[in-house]
Design a protein around this motif. Structure first.
Motif, PDB file in Angstrom:
ATOM      1  N   SER A 118       0.820  -1.208   0.000  1.00  0.00           N
ATOM      2  CA  SER A 118       0.000   0.000   0.000  1.00  0.00           C
ATOM      3  C   SER A 118       0.855   1.259   0.000  1.00  0.00           C
ATOM      4  O   SER A 118       0.446   2.310  -0.501  1.00  0.00           O
ATOM      5  CB  SER A 118      -0.918   0.006   1.232  1.00  0.00           C
ATOM      6  OG  SER A 118      -0.152  -0.079   2.423  1.00  0.00           O
ATOM      7  N   ARG A 367      -3.075  -9.685  -4.313  1.00  0.00           N
ATOM      8  CA  ARG A 367      -3.108  -9.822  -2.856  1.00  0.00           C
ATOM      9  C   ARG A 367      -2.443 -11.117  -2.406  1.00  0.00           C
ATOM     10  O   ARG A 367      -1.748 -11.167  -1.400  1.00  0.00           O
ATOM     11  CB  ARG A 367      -4.562  -9.799  -2.377  1.00  0.00           C
ATOM     12  CG  ARG A 367      -5.225  -8.436  -2.438  1.00  0.00           C
ATOM     13  CD  ARG A 367      -6.680  -8.533  -2.001  1.00  0.00           C
ATOM     14  NE  ARG A 367      -7.340  -7.230  -2.042  1.00  0.00           N
ATOM     15  CZ  ARG A 367      -8.631  -7.039  -1.781  1.00  0.00           C
ATOM     16  NH1 ARG A 367      -9.397  -8.081  -1.466  1.00  0.00           N
ATOM     17  NH2 ARG A 367      -9.154  -5.832  -1.836  1.00  0.00           N
ATOM     18  N   ASP A 373      -2.021  -5.365  -0.254  1.00  0.00           N
ATOM     19  CA  ASP A 373      -2.303  -5.827   1.103  1.00  0.00           C
ATOM     20  C   ASP A 373      -3.442  -6.837   1.067  1.00  0.00           C
ATOM     21  O   ASP A 373      -4.505  -6.578   0.490  1.00  0.00           O
ATOM     22  CB  ASP A 373      -2.684  -4.643   2.003  1.00  0.00           C
ATOM     23  CG  ASP A 373      -1.496  -3.716   2.247  1.00  0.00           C
ATOM     24  OD1 ASP A 373      -0.364  -4.218   2.277  1.00  0.00           O
ATOM     25  OD2 ASP A 373      -1.726  -2.503   2.403  1.00  0.00           O
ATOM     26  N   GLN A 375      -6.510  -9.336   2.424  1.00  0.00           N
ATOM     27  CA  GLN A 375      -7.634  -9.240   3.341  1.00  0.00           C
ATOM     28  C   GLN A 375      -7.663 -10.474   4.242  1.00  0.00           C
ATOM     29  O   GLN A 375      -7.461 -11.603   3.767  1.00  0.00           O
ATOM     30  CB  GLN A 375      -8.952  -9.158   2.561  1.00  0.00           C
ATOM     31  CG  GLN A 375      -9.121  -7.876   1.772  1.00  0.00           C
ATOM     32  CD  GLN A 375      -9.424  -6.694   2.667  1.00  0.00           C
ATOM     33  OE1 GLN A 375     -10.072  -6.830   3.696  1.00  0.00           O
ATOM     34  NE2 GLN A 375      -8.931  -5.531   2.285  1.00  0.00           N
ATOM     35  N   GLU A 378      -9.194 -14.307   3.370  1.00  0.00           N
ATOM     36  CA  GLU A 378      -9.395 -14.478   1.941  1.00  0.00           C
ATOM     37  C   GLU A 378      -8.689 -15.728   1.412  1.00  0.00           C
ATOM     38  O   GLU A 378      -9.188 -16.410   0.519  1.00  0.00           O
ATOM     39  CB  GLU A 378      -8.881 -13.239   1.208  1.00  0.00           C
ATOM     40  CG  GLU A 378      -9.641 -12.913  -0.056  1.00  0.00           C
ATOM     41  CD  GLU A 378      -9.338 -11.500  -0.522  1.00  0.00           C
ATOM     42  OE1 GLU A 378     -10.286 -10.790  -0.928  1.00  0.00           O
ATOM     43  OE2 GLU A 378      -8.155 -11.097  -0.495  1.00  0.00           O
ATOM     44  N   ALA A 387      -2.944 -12.815   5.086  1.00  0.00           N
ATOM     45  CA  ALA A 387      -2.844 -11.476   5.656  1.00  0.00           C
ATOM     46  C   ALA A 387      -1.834 -11.403   6.789  1.00  0.00           C
ATOM     47  O   ALA A 387      -1.359 -10.318   7.133  1.00  0.00           O
ATOM     48  CB  ALA A 387      -4.212 -11.007   6.147  1.00  0.00           C
ATOM     49  N   ASP A 536     -16.822  -4.312   1.666  1.00  0.00           N
ATOM     50  CA  ASP A 536     -15.811  -4.504   2.702  1.00  0.00           C
ATOM     51  C   ASP A 536     -14.412  -4.699   2.120  1.00  0.00           C
ATOM     52  O   ASP A 536     -13.443  -4.902   2.858  1.00  0.00           O
ATOM     53  CB  ASP A 536     -16.162  -5.702   3.582  1.00  0.00           C
ATOM     54  CG  ASP A 536     -16.306  -6.999   2.778  1.00  0.00           C
ATOM     55  OD1 ASP A 536     -16.197  -6.931   1.527  1.00  0.00           O
ATOM     56  OD2 ASP A 536     -16.523  -8.052   3.398  1.00  0.00           O
ATOM     57  N   GLY A 537     -14.291  -4.628   0.786  1.00  0.00           N
ATOM     58  CA  GLY A 537     -12.990  -4.778   0.145  1.00  0.00           C
ATOM     59  C   GLY A 537     -12.612  -6.202  -0.185  1.00  0.00           C
ATOM     60  O   GLY A 537     -11.586  -6.437  -0.826  1.00  0.00           O
ATOM     61  N   ARG A 538     -13.430  -7.169   0.214  1.00  0.00           N
ATOM     62  CA  ARG A 538     -13.108  -8.572  -0.046  1.00  0.00           C
ATOM     63  C   ARG A 538     -13.589  -8.971  -1.437  1.00  0.00           C
ATOM     64  O   ARG A 538     -14.605  -8.497  -1.934  1.00  0.00           O
ATOM     65  CB  ARG A 538     -13.764  -9.470   1.009  1.00  0.00           C
ATOM     66  CG  ARG A 538     -13.226  -9.235   2.418  1.00  0.00           C
ATOM     67  CD  ARG A 538     -14.115  -9.932   3.441  1.00  0.00           C
ATOM     68  NE  ARG A 538     -14.091 -11.375   3.270  1.00  0.00           N
ATOM     69  CZ  ARG A 538     -13.201 -12.184   3.846  1.00  0.00           C
ATOM     70  NH1 ARG A 538     -12.257 -11.682   4.619  1.00  0.00           N
ATOM     71  NH2 ARG A 538     -13.245 -13.484   3.654  1.00  0.00           N
TER      72      ARG A 538
END
Length: 550
Positions: A118, A367, A373, A375, A378, A387, A536-538
């Protein structure tokens, strides 16, 4: 001269100074010798010329009695000593700086490459290039100019002593003049040179960032007739850099003018202070005053570059770096588990990721391999949530050929060797499997054929296949391919996929494949549909579907 206050960069620079201690000491010692030799040479020359002239006026008897051998030999010795010492000083100082920068630049690049995605990806490529090239180059003044204080000290002492031969007051006034010159130069540097030097470093970064952005979309700019607009954008950024460089040059001019004024004032003060001394000694003191103030020139040059060096150090300190640089790597099993169905995949399993454009397929694999980054929940590698693993822990497991291929402006060989060491036979095998070898064998340069900036001398399909060949050369448990056959004609696509199937079987690698095309997914024994990135970004995944490989 000020040192960079930044802790990380300051520590790296201090470490390189220790590593180059011998060369820097040689540069400092020879710099002091140069200052002493130059002062004594000019002073003695003035004394000698004046004495010889007076002896000639006094008559033939005085000429016969005048000893010209010792002064002339001494002048020649001082000239040789000054020239030789200057050469050694420049070679030692610049060698120390270049060797230090050659070690500093890879350390900074490694820190950037191992930084959290990030932060690392938030820095534009042009700006990153400016910091790793121009900013690192600006830091070299912190090495090259280390001899300046020693030269100044030696020059001041020798000039004061030489002028003091005519009169102690002359030596004292000369020291005061040198202090005045240094103080004025410091004031000008702080008011004018430092802001201008900082502006230059910032403007260089903006220019390279603008040029990199425009170059990346140059085909689109040409297609839409925006060439003039792009040229205007680049010219505006270049104008800002030109303005900053003009300001820095003007600051240098003011510093030189100040030095000239002080030189004249020093001579005007020293000559009357020698009242009562012989004319040769007066000439000696006057010329010693000139060289004494001249010895401040090294410090003036360092002050002029100080602002750029400080700004460069600040910008380098802002480069992203690894959160735990001294952390021991974690051993990670290559077993992959995606949250879609919880099935454990081991190499040589082959997984296809399918779904509409923009659903998040590339995001998911970036990812997974550590380019973004991850999650929580995941995916897992072994028994560890992805993660909870650093990018350094994950990346050794994957060889990645991205959809957007990035190539360096070099040869085919240099681009392939970015994957790691390999002999020519391995390079040709990878090119054969990527259906690119025949094209390069027809080129007289072969592996040494240059491809231009970002591979502009290759077609889009050839660039993609060169990136595929590079991924083949990286030994890893999983081969990750993002649209590897996009833009290829059916015959070339079939050739590439046949070689890929053979290579995977021989190497025992697992495959993670992203493709919109049906032919590549026929190599997979399992597919998962990517349905999009949620609020939620997933990344949403549909349950896996087993296939029968072709």
């Amino acid at each position: 001269m000020n040192r960079p206050s930044s802790s990380r960069i300051g520590a790296l620079i201090a470490a390189q100074r220790r590593a180059q201690r011998l060369r820097l000491r040689i540069a400092a010692a020879t710099g002091a010798i140069v200052a002493v030799a130059a002062t004594c040479l000019l002073g003695l020359s003035g004394w000698f010329i004046t004495s010889a002239a007076l002896a000639g006026v006094a008559g033939s008897a005085a000429v016969q009695a005048f000893n010209y051998m010792v002064p002339s030999a001494t002048i020649r010795l001082l000239a040789i000593l000054r020239t030789g010492a200057r050469y050694i000083e420049r070679v030692s100082g610049h060698e120390a700086a270049l060797k230090a920068l050659a070690r500093l630049r890879p350390q900074l690049f490694d820190a950037l490459a191992s930084a959290p995605p990030s932060r690392a990806l938030a820095l534009a490529s042009g700006e990153a290039s400016a910091r790793l090239v121009q900013d690192v180059d600006a830091v070299q003044t912190l090495f090259v100019r280390l001899s300046a204080p020693w030269a100044l000290g030696a020059g001041a002492a020798s000039a004061a002593l030489v002028a003091g031969l005519a009169s102690p007051w002359a030596g004292a006034l000369l020291l005061a003049s040198m202090a005045l010159c240094a103080a004025g130069a410091l004031l000008i540097a702080r008011r004018l040179a430092a802001p201008a030097g900082q502006a230059v470093q910032i403007a260089v970064g903006r220019l390279k960032d603008r040029l990199a952005a425009l170059e990346a979309v140059s085909p689109e700019l040409k297609a839409y007739g925006l060439d003039r607009w792009a040229a205007t954008q680049a010219a505006e950024a270049a104008a800002d850099l030109d303005q900053a460089q003009v300001a820095l040059t003007q600051a240098g001019g003011w510093m030189a003018a100040w030095q000239a004024v002080v030189t004249g004032a020093a001579v005007a003060a020293v000559v009357p202070a020698t009242l009562g001394a012989s004319l040769p000694l007066t000439a000696l003191a006057a010329l010693a005053a000139v060289m004494g103030v001249e010895s401040v020139a090294g410090l003036v040059g360092a002050l002029q570059q100080n602002g750029a060096a400080e700004e460069a150090a600040r910008r380098l300190e802002a480069l992203p770096s690894a959160l735990h640089p001294n952390r021991a790597p974690v051993s990670v099993a290559p077993t992959l588990v995606l949250q879609a169905d919880g099935a454990a995949l081991h190499p040589p399993a082959r997984l296809g990721l399918i779904g509409p454009s923009g659903a998040g397929k590339t995001t998911l694999i970036e990812r997974l391999i550590g380019l973004r980054d991850a999650q929580p929940g995941e995916a897992r590698l072994g028994d560890i949530d992805v993660a909870d693993l650093t990018p350094e822990d994950r990346r050794p497991l994957f060889a990645y050929a991205a959809q957007d291929v990035r190539l360096i402006d070099g040869t085919v060989r240099e681009n392939l060797l970015l994957a790691g060491p390999a002999d020519d036979d391995a390079l040709w095998r990878a090119l054969d499997d990527a259906a690119l070898a025949e094209r390069l064998r027809a080129d007289p340069a072969g592996l040494d054929a240059r491809i231009g900036p970002n591979g502009e001398r290759l077609s889009g399909g050839e660039r993609r296949r060169l990136g595929l060949a590079r991924a083949y050369l990286r030994p890893a448990a999983w081969l990750v391919l993002d649209e590897p056959t996009e833009g290829l004609d059916p015959a070339t696509e079939a050739q590439v996929l046949k070689a890929l199937d053979r290579r995977l079987k021989q190497a025992g690698q697992g495959l993670i494949l992203v493709s919109h095309r049906s032919a590549p997914t026929q190599l997979c024994d399992r597919t998962i549909r990517v349905e999009g990135v949620g609020e939620d970004g997933r990344v949403g995944l549909a349950p896996a579907r087993r296939l029968t490989p072709a």
